[in-house]
Design a protein around this motif. Structure first.
Motif, mmCIF file in Angstrom:
data_model
loop_
_atom_site.group_PDB
_atom_site.id
_atom_site.type_symbol
_atom_site.label_atom_id
_atom_site.label_comp_id
_atom_site.label_asym_id
_atom_site.label_seq_id
_atom_site.Cartn_x
_atom_site.Cartn_y
_atom_site.Cartn_z
ATOM 1 N N VAL A 68 0.825 -1.107 0.086
ATOM 2 C CA VAL A 68 0.174 0.069 0.222
ATOM 3 C C VAL A 68 0.664 1.166 -0.017
ATOM 4 N N THR A 69 1.648 1.442 1.093
ATOM 5 C CA THR A 69 2.626 2.522 1.006
ATOM 6 C C THR A 69 3.761 2.646 0.045
ATOM 7 N N GLY A 70 4.058 1.605 -0.587
ATOM 8 C CA GLY A 70 4.913 1.448 -1.796
ATOM 9 C C GLY A 70 4.775 1.958 -3.093
ATOM 10 N N PHE A 71 3.466 1.338 -3.362
ATOM 11 C CA PHE A 71 2.882 1.203 -4.632
ATOM 12 C C PHE A 71 1.526 1.905 -4.931
ATOM 13 N N LEU A 72 0.570 1.991 -3.874
ATOM 14 C CA LEU A 72 -0.606 2.452 -4.283
ATOM 15 C C LEU A 72 -0.904 3.795 -3.784
ATOM 16 N N MET A 73 -0.191 4.502 -2.659
ATOM 17 C CA MET A 73 -0.324 5.605 -2.115
ATOM 18 C C MET A 73 0.492 6.584 -2.551
ATOM 19 N N LYS A 74 0.078 7.820 -2.548
ATOM 20 C CA LYS A 74 1.022 8.934 -3.031
ATOM 21 C C LYS A 74 2.052 8.952 -2.016
ATOM 22 N N LYS A 75 3.552 9.073 -2.617
ATOM 23 C CA LYS A 75 4.786 9.039 -1.776
ATOM 24 C C LYS A 75 4.503 10.561 -0.942
ATOM 25 N N THR A 76 4.515 10.226 0.295
ATOM 26 C CA THR A 76 4.722 11.398 1.138
ATOM 27 C C THR A 76 6.017 11.148 2.223
ATOM 28 N N VAL A 77 6.131 11.971 3.045
ATOM 29 C CA VAL A 77 7.172 11.655 3.961
ATOM 30 C C VAL A 77 6.813 10.690 4.915
ATOM 31 N N TYR A 78 5.548 10.714 5.360
ATOM 32 C CA TYR A 78 5.003 9.669 6.295
ATOM 33 C C TYR A 78 4.938 8.535 5.747
ATOM 34 N N THR A 79 4.553 8.121 4.569
ATOM 35 C CA THR A 79 4.490 7.032 3.939
ATOM 36 C C THR A 79 5.828 6.489 3.838
ATOM 37 N N VAL A 80 6.933 7.277 3.415
ATOM 38 C CA VAL A 80 8.369 6.688 3.683
ATOM 39 C C VAL A 80 8.919 6.253 4.807
ATOM 40 N N TRP A 81 8.303 6.841 5.758
ATOM 41 C CA TRP A 81 8.719 6.348 7.069
ATOM 42 C C TRP A 81 8.263 4.996 7.711
ATOM 43 N N PHE A 82 6.899 4.969 7.224
ATOM 44 C CA PHE A 82 6.215 3.786 7.488
ATOM 45 C C PHE A 82 6.288 2.588 6.545
ATOM 46 N N LEU A 83 6.909 2.850 5.292
ATOM 47 C CA LEU A 83 7.408 1.719 4.358
ATOM 48 C C LEU A 83 8.500 1.283 5.000
ATOM 49 N N ASN A 84 9.546 2.039 5.344
ATOM 50 C CA ASN A 84 10.726 1.693 5.909
ATOM 51 C C ASN A 84 10.593 0.726 7.298
ATOM 52 N N LEU A 85 9.764 1.388 8.046
ATOM 53 C CA LEU A 85 9.439 0.482 9.207
ATOM 54 C C LEU A 85 8.872 -0.940 8.900
ATOM 55 N N ALA A 86 7.954 -0.995 7.832
ATOM 56 C CA ALA A 86 7.311 -2.197 7.477
ATOM 57 C C ALA A 86 8.363 -3.060 6.762
ATOM 58 N N VAL A 87 9.394 -2.551 6.108
ATOM 59 C CA VAL A 87 10.396 -3.344 5.439
ATOM 60 C C VAL A 87 11.316 -4.021 6.585
ATOM 61 N N ALA A 88 11.394 -3.105 7.499
ATOM 62 C CA ALA A 88 12.641 -3.860 8.608
ATOM 63 C C ALA A 88 11.729 -4.870 9.278
ATOM 64 N N ASP A 89 10.420 -4.699 9.460
ATOM 65 C CA ASP A 89 9.819 -6.091 10.194
ATOM 66 C C ASP A 89 9.410 -7.089 9.294
#
Length: 364
Positions: A68-89
């Motif tokens: 969702v954060t990497g492909f569907l939603m518009k890239k914002t600073v918050y989606t970047v943060w949560f995308l990286n957090l999700a990748v780590a997990d």
């Protein structure tokens, strides 16, 4: 025979050579009262159940967040943060089948390299997660204290650069966990292999080598505690203390930041509850070495398999927070699942649907 918790706490006595029979991070030179084999077996079964659930929920949940954060939603600073957090997990939980196998077989069948990788990925997740949370906290604090500067200088590209720096730092800090991880046979059964920390890379056991092992083990443990807990958490707490103070003085700011604040605060609280016991138990283990305290060591031995499961729970609970608290993320997720199901069941001979999912225009 019992398998140690994947973070290296010892559950059995060591052999006369000074190497822990279970392959943990620890080395003992004195006898300690061990938990009963039945208790250890029960705790290991509990750990297997927790790891299995964490793997299923973590891979699916974090995979969905990445989608969702990497492909569907518009890239914002918050989606970047949560995308990286999700990748780590996601990386953390994706390696859990090896840990489950290790516990179930009481034997490491994956070889030395995967033993090293498995340990390094755990450390990578720990450091990446906590420093991403620290960056998010600083980001929110700056947004509240310096709103004009914040909106003039905050860019998605900069967020990607900061995230890259966090991953580079986490990777560097994870190197010792790769270097010192090793495999070796059990002293009771030579065909049983354990994955453990070997700070000597030598079969020779002397008083000098033991002191070197102990020094390296303590140095790694204390450094991990300082860099993953003692340093970032005061920064995080200070940032949120400032945010709460400013929000209380500004009602409009409280309304605008309510949802994002709740999500980030919930993530940090749960991260603290899951990782603090682990760090506390590590310090207790070090103290038990220093004081030769058998009772304290017994507590560590009992608590190790319980505490080891908490970080895995943390890695699979964040997606649930996004769904429960983040209304927009919830709407976007359900629409994405519906779209995927429609594509999966669509007749390939039918014309393609011309509609597409529209990216969100707002932050999570």
């Amino acid at each position: 025979m019992a398998v140690t918790a994947p973070y290296g706490f010892a559950i059995n006595k060591t052999t006369t050579t000074g190497e822990d029979d279970t392959g943990s991070d620890s080395v003992y030179v004195y006898e300690s009262e061990d938990p009963s084999p039945q208790l250890i077996h029960s705790l290991n079964i509990m750990s297997i159940v927790i790891f299995t659930l964490a793997f299923v929920l973590g891979v699916l949940g974090n995979g969905l967040v990445i989608w969702v954060t990497g492909f569907l939603m518009k890239k914002t600073v918050y989606t970047v943060w949560f995308l990286n957090l999700a990748v780590a997990d996601f990386l953390f939980t994706a390696f859990l089948p090896m840990t489950v196998t290790y516990y179930a077989l009481e034997h490491w069948p994956f070889g030395k390299f995967m033993c090293k990788i498995n340990s390094a990925v755990r450390a990578l997740n720990m450091y990446a997660s906590v420093y991403i949370l620290m960056v998010i906290s600083i980001d929110r604090c700056v947004a509240v204290v310096f709103p004009v500067w914040f909106h003039n200088h905050r860019r998605v590209k900069k967020a990607f650069h900061v995230s890259l720096c966090v991953w580079a730092l986490a990777l560097i800090l994870s190197i010792p966990h790769f270097v010192f991880r090793d495999t070796g046979p059990s002293f009771q059964k030579k065909d049983v292999i354990f994955c453990f920390n070997n700070f000597l890379y030598s079969d020779e056991f002397t008083e000098e080598s033991f002191q070197l092992h102990l020094f390296r083990y303590h140095s790694l443990s204390v450094t991990r505690f300082l860099l993953s807990f003692a340093f970032p958490y005061p920064v995080i707490v200070s940032c949120y203390a400032v945010i709460i103070y400013r929000i209380r003085k500004n009602a409009s700011l409280a309304r605008r930041s309510s949802r994002t604040f709740k999500i980030i605060a919930a993530i940090i609280i749960i991260f603290s509850l899951c990782w603090a016991p682990f760090n506390i138990l590590v310090l207790m283990e070090i103290v038990s070495f220093k004081l030769r305290n058998k009772q304290l060591l017994y507590i560590v031995n009992i608590g190790a398999p319980i505490v080891a499961g908490l970080p895995h729970i943390n890695s699979c609970v964040n997606p649930l927070l996004y769904v429960v608290i983040g209304q927009e993320f919830k709407d976007r997720t359900f629409k994405s699942i519906l779209k995927a199901l429609q594509n999966a069941f669509r007749d390939e001979d039918a014309p393609l649907d011309s509609k597409r999912v529209v990216a969100s225009q707002h932050d999570i």
